[in-house]
Motif scaffolding. Sequence first.
Motif, PDB file in Angstrom:
ATOM      1  N   SER A 761       0.830  -1.203   0.000  1.00 55.29           N
ATOM      2  CA  SER A 761       0.000   0.000   0.000  1.00 55.29           C
ATOM      3  C   SER A 761       0.871   1.261   0.000  1.00 55.29           C
ATOM      4  O   SER A 761       0.581   2.235  -0.727  1.00 55.29           O
ATOM      5  N   ARG A 764       2.447   1.809  -3.410  1.00 56.32           N
ATOM      6  CA  ARG A 764       1.467   2.354  -4.365  1.00 56.32           C
ATOM      7  C   ARG A 764       1.218   3.836  -4.095  1.00 56.32           C
ATOM      8  O   ARG A 764       1.112   4.658  -5.024  1.00 56.32           O
ATOM      9  N   ALA A 765       1.130   4.218  -2.779  1.00 55.42           N
ATOM     10  CA  ALA A 765       0.889   5.634  -2.445  1.00 55.42           C
ATOM     11  C   ALA A 765       2.079   6.510  -2.841  1.00 55.42           C
ATOM     12  O   ALA A 765       1.902   7.639  -3.357  1.00 55.42           O
ATOM     13  N   TYR A 766       3.309   5.994  -2.629  1.00 51.37           N
ATOM     14  CA  TYR A 766       4.505   6.764  -2.989  1.00 51.37           C
ATOM     15  C   TYR A 766       4.603   6.936  -4.498  1.00 51.37           C
ATOM     16  O   TYR A 766       4.935   8.030  -5.004  1.00 51.37           O
ATOM     17  N   ALA A 767       4.314   5.894  -5.236  1.00 50.89           N
ATOM     18  CA  ALA A 767       4.354   6.000  -6.700  1.00 50.89           C
ATOM     19  C   ALA A 767       3.327   7.009  -7.193  1.00 50.89           C
ATOM     20  O   ALA A 767       3.573   7.781  -8.127  1.00 50.89           O
ATOM     21  N   LYS A 768       2.192   6.981  -6.520  1.00 46.59           N
ATOM     22  CA  LYS A 768       1.151   7.931  -6.894  1.00 46.59           C
ATOM     23  C   LYS A 768       1.598   9.369  -6.597  1.00 46.59           C
ATOM     24  O   LYS A 768       1.341  10.303  -7.379  1.00 46.59           O
ATOM     25  N   PHE A 769       2.299   9.518  -5.446  1.00 50.10           N
ATOM     26  CA  PHE A 769       2.819  10.832  -5.057  1.00 50.10           C
ATOM     27  C   PHE A 769       3.825  11.359  -6.071  1.00 50.10           C
ATOM     28  O   PHE A 769       3.774  12.524  -6.486  1.00 50.10           O
ATOM     29  N   GLN A 771       4.130  10.565  -9.202  1.00 50.71           N
ATOM     30  CA  GLN A 771       3.436  10.875 -10.455  1.00 50.71           C
ATOM     31  C   GLN A 771       2.722  12.227 -10.353  1.00 50.71           C
ATOM     32  O   GLN A 771       2.779  13.039 -11.274  1.00 50.71           O
ATOM     33  N   GLU A 772       2.079  12.433  -9.210  1.00 48.64           N
ATOM     34  CA  GLU A 772       1.376  13.700  -9.031  1.00 48.64           C
ATOM     35  C   GLU A 772       2.348  14.884  -8.971  1.00 48.64           C
ATOM     36  O   GLU A 772       2.069  15.982  -9.495  1.00 48.64           O
TER      37      GLU A 772
END
Length: 806
Positions: A761, A764-769, A771-772
């Motif tokens: 989890s 996934r949150a870090y990758a999303k960060f 990307q954002e």
Amino acid sequence: MYNKVLLLVCFIIGYVHGQVIQQQDLINKLVCIQHEECGPCLSAASHCRWCADPYYPATAPRCNDDESLVAFGCGQGMIQRPEKSVWQVSDNRSLQDMLPDSLEAVQIQPQRIKLSLKPRETRKIQFQYRPARNYPLDLYYLMDLTWSMKDDKETLVSLRDDLPEMLKNLTDNFRLGFGSFAEKPVMPFISVDPGRRANPCTVEEEDCEATYSYKHHLSLTNTVNAFIESVNSSSVTANLDNAEAQLDALVQAITCGSRIGWAARSRKIIILLSDGLLHTAGDGKLGGASLKNDETCHLDENGYYSEAAKYDYPSIAQVYRLLDKYKVNVIFAVTESVKDHYDSLHQLLSDFTYIAKLESDSSNILKLVKTGYEDIVSVVDFEDDASSGPVKVKYFTDCGVKGGMLIEARRCSGVEYGMTLNYEAHVTLDSCPEFKKSHQTITISESQLGQDSLTLEVDIQCGCNCESDLIKDMSLTCPTHSHLVCGVCQCNKGWSGPKCDCSIEDDAASVALLSQCREPNSTRLMTCSGAGDCLCGKCECDRGFSGKFCQCKDCEISGMNGMECGGVEHGVCVCGQCACEPGWSGAACDCTTDVSACAPPTGEVCSGHGDCVCGRCECSASADGMKYSGMFCEMCATCENPLCANAEPCVLCHLNNNCTESCSIAGVNYTVSERLHDATEKSFDIPCILRRLEDGLECEYRYTYNAAVQSMISMEIVIRSKECSQPTTAKIMTSAIITMACVILGGIIIILGVKSAQIVSDRRAYAKFLQEAQESRKNMQELNPLYISPISEFTLPESYPRDRND
């Protein structure tokens, strides 16, 4: 008033008791007075006597009790009484192995008993049997010497050193002999070409001996070298078919005892080696040997069977009779290709044969001899010659099981040296074949040896010795065609009637005497009660009826021992009904009134939960509906078996090897035996369980108990099974450790699962960060025109000269 009532009660009791005694006395008299001859009289009951006085009153019964005969005027010297029982052990040598300084072994004890038997009497004879160590062995090698067995002969010669060592492991007293066989020297079994007849091995380009049926090479000897030399010097031969003259050779080897050298007291074994089938009766007729085998010895001076072309092959039945007569065992050592054929033969000769697979070169011959010998000596089977007379013999044995129950059996297997087998022979005389004294000698012997035996000299007490018959001129008082027998005139054979003047073949005279065959004061006009034929005024009763007028049916036969009214010890027959002796009841006097068999070692009759009927407990239900079961009504669904707990100390004593043959607790004797591999269990055997620790393991013993049949023994205990496992404490600890390990392992797996989910989890949150953030920077550059990137890029022209090291 009280005294009058007491006197009245005593009077009634005395009157009833007197009536019972009078009734019993009447029954005792009726047993006797119906007999008109001395022999049947004395055989009727133990209290019956016969008056042999010729002048005794004709109106008084000659067969009666002592008191009545004297009252009617018979002198004491003229009263015939049953003879005293005879029991004498005349030869009782102890069991003995074959010792160097002893002439013979003793395997059965006792050796000779003299006894007497009365009608419907059984005598129990106890004897022991123990196989003797170093018992003499006569081993005769009978070898197939056709061409295909050539290498087998060479193998046997090569065993010069191993053979005596192997035999000494079996017994120190052994002798060896040698013979060979091939085929009947007649067509179509051999070639009749003169050249091939003289040398049947011409096809193999070898010289060999002319075909013969059987040849005896070497008589039994204890010199091994002589045996080896005899085998080595023998020659092979040949025949045309794959079947040989094995049975011809067997008959000659068995019957030619003087030539073979069979000892009178030895175990006789023939080991037959072959790779071919065998001819049987009927095959010889193809070659002209048409006469039935005469089962006698026909060896010429050179040891050849001289009548092979004359007599047919013997039948299997003939071979069986000879093996039984001469007590010879045969080990068939045959190759695998023909073993099925010999297995079928073994089914017909199983009492005397053993089948073993022989390797193609006979390399395993010594092993086969050893295993065959051990198989033969491990079986003990008793037989007797009682069938020639009226006496019958039954056998009961424990088969060497220490403390085991006696079961009805003749044969025991798995017998080892040093094992003592206890036997009990029940010798019975059902009835008198004829009413005169006789003698029968019975020999009980082991069927495979027939040398050690127990001889029973049986006096059959069925007649009378009347001294009055010897008085001079006393026979003159009897009419023609009769003679004096124990004080009465008896008609000669073929004559009948009151004055013996009626020929049995004279029908006219028989009709005139029909009235004497009708029962007095009877309303029936039928002669002999319709159950017999009237011959010259005398009834000849049909089977199942007896009495002067055939008015009495035969009495009930006991299911306990198969004798009328249970035998002389249980009761006597009184005109179709059994009059039981004290202690017995029932229609056949086979129901004991003794309740001791219903009393367990620890309590009252049938444990207070049933009634004793015919020596067995019939259990009842309690007031609350509880049903009891077991031999002594000692068991129920919710109660603890007291006999299991009572027997447990004796089982422990046996397992600890602290007990002798029996164990005693509170005056009750127990025997304990083990039958761990015996699957047979009787329905009335009660199961119990004992648990104890052995070598760190918890062992569960399952045992059964039963009322004993041996004297001085109350209960017999048999241990049926044993199962061992880890003890209960260890089981609990192991289970606890396994449970804890499973809990910890489960917790670790759960923690790892949760942690893995968290890591996934977070990633996934870090990758999303990221990307954002990247998208945010891009958007920021596009929206702010004053933004200058801090990154500068410089590019050299392609034509600019570069250093090689750059």
